[in-house]
Design a protein around this motif. Sequence first.
Motif, PDB file in Angstrom:
ATOM      1  N   GLU A  48      -0.118  -5.577  -7.768  1.00  0.00           N
ATOM      2  CA  GLU A  48      -1.118  -5.003  -8.674  1.00  0.00           C
ATOM      3  C   GLU A  48      -2.231  -4.297  -7.902  1.00  0.00           C
ATOM      4  OE1 GLU A  48      -1.522  -4.745 -11.904  1.00  0.00           O
ATOM      5  OE2 GLU A  48       0.109  -5.959 -12.730  1.00  0.00           O
ATOM      6  N   ASP A  49      -2.519  -4.767  -6.700  1.00  0.00           N
ATOM      7  CA  ASP A  49      -3.570  -4.156  -5.888  1.00  0.00           C
ATOM      8  C   ASP A  49      -3.167  -2.779  -5.367  1.00  0.00           C
ATOM      9  OD1 ASP A  49      -5.190  -6.513  -6.091  1.00  0.00           O
ATOM     10  OD2 ASP A  49      -3.965  -7.442  -4.532  1.00  0.00           O
ATOM     11  N   TYR A  50      -1.873  -2.498  -5.398  1.00  0.00           N
ATOM     12  CA  TYR A  50      -1.377  -1.233  -4.857  1.00  0.00           C
ATOM     13  C   TYR A  50      -1.335  -0.102  -5.879  1.00  0.00           C
ATOM     14  CZ  TYR A  50      -0.127  -2.806  -0.202  1.00  0.00           C
ATOM     15  OH  TYR A  50      -0.197  -3.250   1.097  1.00  0.00           O
ATOM     16  N   TYR A  51      -1.291  -0.432  -7.153  1.00  0.00           N
ATOM     17  CA  TYR A  51      -1.140   0.621  -8.159  1.00  0.00           C
ATOM     18  C   TYR A  51      -2.285   1.636  -8.153  1.00  0.00           C
ATOM     19  CZ  TYR A  51       2.381  -2.724  -9.715  1.00  0.00           C
ATOM     20  OH  TYR A  51       3.436  -3.602  -9.757  1.00  0.00           O
ATOM     21  N   PRO A  52      -3.533   1.242  -7.894  1.00  0.00           N
ATOM     22  CA  PRO A  52      -4.605   2.242  -7.813  1.00  0.00           C
ATOM     23  C   PRO A  52      -4.470   3.187  -6.611  1.00  0.00           C
ATOM     24  CG  PRO A  52      -5.522   0.073  -8.284  1.00  0.00           C
ATOM     25  CD  PRO A  52      -4.095  -0.140  -7.896  1.00  0.00           C
ATOM     26  N   LEU A  53      -3.548   2.886  -5.692  1.00  0.00           N
ATOM     27  CA  LEU A  53      -3.365   3.743  -4.519  1.00  0.00           C
ATOM     28  C   LEU A  53      -2.344   4.855  -4.756  1.00  0.00           C
ATOM     29  CD1 LEU A  53      -3.170   1.062  -1.650  1.00  0.00           C
ATOM     30  CD2 LEU A  53      -5.194   2.274  -2.504  1.00  0.00           C
ATOM     31  N   PHE A  54      -1.771   4.918  -5.953  1.00  0.00           N
ATOM     32  CA  PHE A  54      -0.670   5.850  -6.170  1.00  0.00           C
ATOM     33  C   PHE A  54      -1.084   7.316  -6.060  1.00  0.00           C
ATOM     34  CE2 PHE A  54       3.305   3.759  -8.029  1.00  0.00           C
ATOM     35  CZ  PHE A  54       3.127   2.631  -7.248  1.00  0.00           C
ATOM     36  N   ASP A  55      -2.301   7.652  -6.460  1.00  0.00           N
ATOM     37  CA  ASP A  55      -2.752   9.040  -6.296  1.00  0.00           C
ATOM     38  C   ASP A  55      -2.831   9.401  -4.814  1.00  0.00           C
ATOM     39  OD1 ASP A  55      -2.915   9.512  -8.992  1.00  0.00           O
ATOM     40  OD2 ASP A  55      -5.080   9.164  -9.131  1.00  0.00           O
ATOM     41  N   GLU A  56      -3.314   8.468  -4.016  1.00  0.00           N
ATOM     42  CA  GLU A  56      -3.383   8.699  -2.579  1.00  0.00           C
ATOM     43  C   GLU A  56      -1.975   8.813  -1.992  1.00  0.00           C
ATOM     44  OE1 GLU A  56      -5.829   6.844   1.257  1.00  0.00           O
ATOM     45  OE2 GLU A  56      -6.026   5.932  -0.740  1.00  0.00           O
ATOM     46  N   ALA A  57      -1.058   7.990  -2.482  1.00  0.00           N
ATOM     47  CA  ALA A  57       0.327   8.053  -2.022  1.00  0.00           C
ATOM     48  C   ALA A  57       0.953   9.402  -2.364  1.00  0.00           C
ATOM     49  CB  ALA A  57       1.131   6.922  -2.653  1.00  0.00           C
ATOM     50  N   ARG A  58       0.674   9.875  -3.559  1.00  0.00           N
ATOM     51  CA  ARG A  58       1.220  11.169  -3.972  1.00  0.00           C
ATOM     52  C   ARG A  58       0.709  12.290  -3.072  1.00  0.00           C
ATOM     53  NH1 ARG A  58       1.193  12.897 -10.213  1.00  0.00           N
ATOM     54  NH2 ARG A  58       2.069  10.794 -10.201  1.00  0.00           N
ATOM     55  N   PRO A 100       8.191  -3.922 -12.339  1.00  0.00           N
ATOM     56  CA  PRO A 100       7.175  -4.975 -12.438  1.00  0.00           C
ATOM     57  C   PRO A 100       6.699  -5.202 -13.860  1.00  0.00           C
ATOM     58  CG  PRO A 100       6.211  -2.953 -11.572  1.00  0.00           C
ATOM     59  CD  PRO A 100       7.689  -2.713 -11.685  1.00  0.00           C
ATOM     60  N   GLN A 101       6.267  -6.429 -14.126  1.00  0.00           N
ATOM     61  CA  GLN A 101       5.670  -6.770 -15.417  1.00  0.00           C
ATOM     62  C   GLN A 101       4.189  -6.427 -15.339  1.00  0.00           C
ATOM     63  OE1 GLN A 101       7.482  -7.922 -18.091  1.00  0.00           O
ATOM     64  NE2 GLN A 101       9.229  -7.538 -16.756  1.00  0.00           N
ATOM     65  N   THR A 102       3.857  -5.208 -15.714  1.00  0.00           N
ATOM     66  CA  THR A 102       2.485  -4.727 -15.607  1.00  0.00           C
ATOM     67  C   THR A 102       2.219  -3.681 -16.674  1.00  0.00           C
ATOM     68  OG1 THR A 102       0.878  -3.627 -14.140  1.00  0.00           O
ATOM     69  CG2 THR A 102       3.175  -2.973 -13.932  1.00  0.00           C
ATOM     70  N   GLY A 161      12.902   5.700  -0.350  1.00  0.00           N
ATOM     71  CA  GLY A 161      11.796   4.754  -0.475  1.00  0.00           C
ATOM     72  C   GLY A 161      12.287   3.332  -0.636  1.00  0.00           C
ATOM     73  N   TYR A 162      11.541   2.390  -0.074  1.00  0.00           N
ATOM     74  CA  TYR A 162      11.889   0.986  -0.130  1.00  0.00           C
ATOM     75  C   TYR A 162      10.791   0.200  -0.850  1.00  0.00           C
ATOM     76  CZ  TYR A 162      12.780  -3.777   1.661  1.00  0.00           C
ATOM     77  OH  TYR A 162      12.997  -5.130   1.788  1.00  0.00           O
ATOM     78  N   GLY A 163      11.182  -0.561  -1.871  1.00  0.00           N
ATOM     79  CA  GLY A 163      10.209  -1.393  -2.569  1.00  0.00           C
ATOM     80  C   GLY A 163       9.080  -0.583  -3.186  1.00  0.00           C
ATOM     81  N   MET A 164       7.852  -0.882  -2.784  1.00  0.00           N
ATOM     82  CA  MET A 164       6.704  -0.142  -3.291  1.00  0.00           C
ATOM     83  C   MET A 164       6.790   1.326  -2.929  1.00  0.00           C
ATOM     84  SD  MET A 164       3.991  -0.475  -5.142  1.00  0.00           S
ATOM     85  CE  MET A 164       3.717  -2.257  -5.147  1.00  0.00           C
ATOM     86  N   GLY A 165       7.368   1.631  -1.781  1.00  0.00           N
ATOM     87  CA  GLY A 165       7.557   3.030  -1.395  1.00  0.00           C
ATOM     88  C   GLY A 165       8.480   3.759  -2.352  1.00  0.00           C
ATOM     89  N   ALA A 166       9.498   3.070  -2.863  1.00  0.00           N
ATOM     90  CA  ALA A 166      10.400   3.672  -3.847  1.00  0.00           C
ATOM     91  C   ALA A 166       9.667   3.943  -5.148  1.00  0.00           C
ATOM     92  CB  ALA A 166      11.591   2.753  -4.092  1.00  0.00           C
ATOM     93  N   ALA A 185       0.080  -1.274 -15.898  1.00  0.00           N
ATOM     94  CA  ALA A 185      -0.361  -0.118 -15.120  1.00  0.00           C
ATOM     95  C   ALA A 185       0.573   1.062 -15.366  1.00  0.00           C
ATOM     96  CB  ALA A 185      -0.381  -0.463 -13.629  1.00  0.00           C
ATOM     97  N   THR A 186       0.005   2.173 -15.795  1.00  0.00           N
ATOM     98  CA  THR A 186       0.832   3.328 -16.153  1.00  0.00           C
ATOM     99  C   THR A 186       1.600   3.873 -14.957  1.00  0.00           C
ATOM    100  OG1 THR A 186      -1.081   4.792 -15.809  1.00  0.00           O
ATOM    101  CG2 THR A 186      -0.684   3.998 -18.045  1.00  0.00           C
ATOM    102  N   GLN A 187       1.035   3.741 -13.751  1.00  0.00           N
ATOM    103  CA  GLN A 187       1.684   4.275 -12.557  1.00  0.00           C
ATOM    104  C   GLN A 187       2.974   3.552 -12.232  1.00  0.00           C
ATOM    105  OE1 GLN A 187      -1.308   2.753 -12.805  1.00  0.00           O
ATOM    106  NE2 GLN A 187      -2.672   3.394 -11.157  1.00  0.00           N
ATOM    107  N   ALA A 188       3.110   2.307 -12.704  1.00  0.00           N
ATOM    108  CA  ALA A 188       4.210   1.449 -12.259  1.00  0.00           C
ATOM    109  C   ALA A 188       5.232   1.167 -13.354  1.00  0.00           C
ATOM    110  CB  ALA A 188       3.635   0.136 -11.726  1.00  0.00           C
ATOM    111  N   GLN A 189       5.319   2.057 -14.344  1.00  0.00           N
ATOM    112  CA  GLN A 189       6.306   1.886 -15.401  1.00  0.00           C
ATOM    113  C   GLN A 189       7.640   2.465 -14.923  1.00  0.00           C
ATOM    114  OE1 GLN A 189       5.540   0.010 -18.130  1.00  0.00           O
ATOM    115  NE2 GLN A 189       3.643  -0.258 -16.957  1.00  0.00           N
ATOM    116  N   SER A 190       8.358   1.672 -14.157  1.00  0.00           N
ATOM    117  CA  SER A 190       9.554   2.150 -13.459  1.00  0.00           C
ATOM    118  C   SER A 190      10.592   2.769 -14.386  1.00  0.00           C
ATOM    119  CB  SER A 190      10.202   1.003 -12.679  1.00  0.00           C
ATOM    120  OG  SER A 190       9.298   0.429 -11.783  1.00  0.00           O
ATOM    121  N   LEU A 191      10.844   2.153 -15.522  1.00  0.00           N
ATOM    122  CA  LEU A 191      11.891   2.648 -16.415  1.00  0.00           C
ATOM    123  C   LEU A 191      11.535   4.017 -16.974  1.00  0.00           C
ATOM    124  CD1 LEU A 191      12.746  -0.667 -18.286  1.00  0.00           C
ATOM    125  CD2 LEU A 191      13.825   0.314 -16.236  1.00  0.00           C
TER     126      LEU A 191
END
Length: 257
Positions: free
Chosen positions: A112-122, A174-176, A144-149, A178-184
């Motif tokens: 959960e602490d990583y989801y706010p970093l997605f803009d920086e990752a992009r 993940p069960q979250t 990508g592996y795990g969070m990197g994927a 957070a809009t950034q992490a809606q994998s499906l």
Amino acid sequence: MRNASLFAALLLVSTSVFATDSRREQDFAAAIQQQLSMGQATWLKSADKTFLALFTEAEKTDNSQVAIVLHDMGEHPDAKPLIHRLRTRLPMHNWATLALQMPIRESGAQAEDYYPLFDEARGRIDAAVEHLLKNGAKHIAIVGYGMGALMAASRLADKPNDVTALVSISLPVPQTTATQAQSLDLIKKVQLPFLDVYAEFDLPAVLDSARQRRMAGKDNPVYRQIRMDGEDHGYQQDYDLLVKRVYSWLTTTVSED
């Protein structure tokens, strides 16, 4: 005046909470450069921040085919065994690699602490793609592996241009909220050639969602899912077989000009 100072202090704290741990990145970079035996350290820039990338040339061809390699949370671009194996073995099979230092949080941080970093990752993925195109790359894949994927899927769902294919290894659902992490939802949006790899004894967020991911990718004619069988969570049994699956799929899926 006091209120203004307090506001500035709070702003500084809130900004740092949602930013990469720069000191930890620097420590990783220093350690990697001291022992780097294959590949070249390259510094890229995104949003006024420089970050480490490791470029490894293809052995038998030019570097027109490049795989951007993204590590899991809390790791670095030469993390062993998996990321190191990908970035050093794919170049033996006609794919140069550019492994990126992705944004990281402090040791012990949760997903959960990583989801706010997605803009920086992009931004870092964008910088890597731009760098490769300027240097003659024609086909760019992201592995990508795990969070990197998950970070890769987030970027490609909204901005697929200039990238040819995506390989996700242990992509979690993940069960979250957070809009950034809606994998499906992200899988449904990524209409590129997409290889979804997971292990027989992977993490629950990966293993238990395998069918959901297949269903999310059903409208993508170039989505494929592979389960790696064997003991030990992750890919401990045979990393070389995993790398072979990745480069074989890339070779058959990504056509040369």
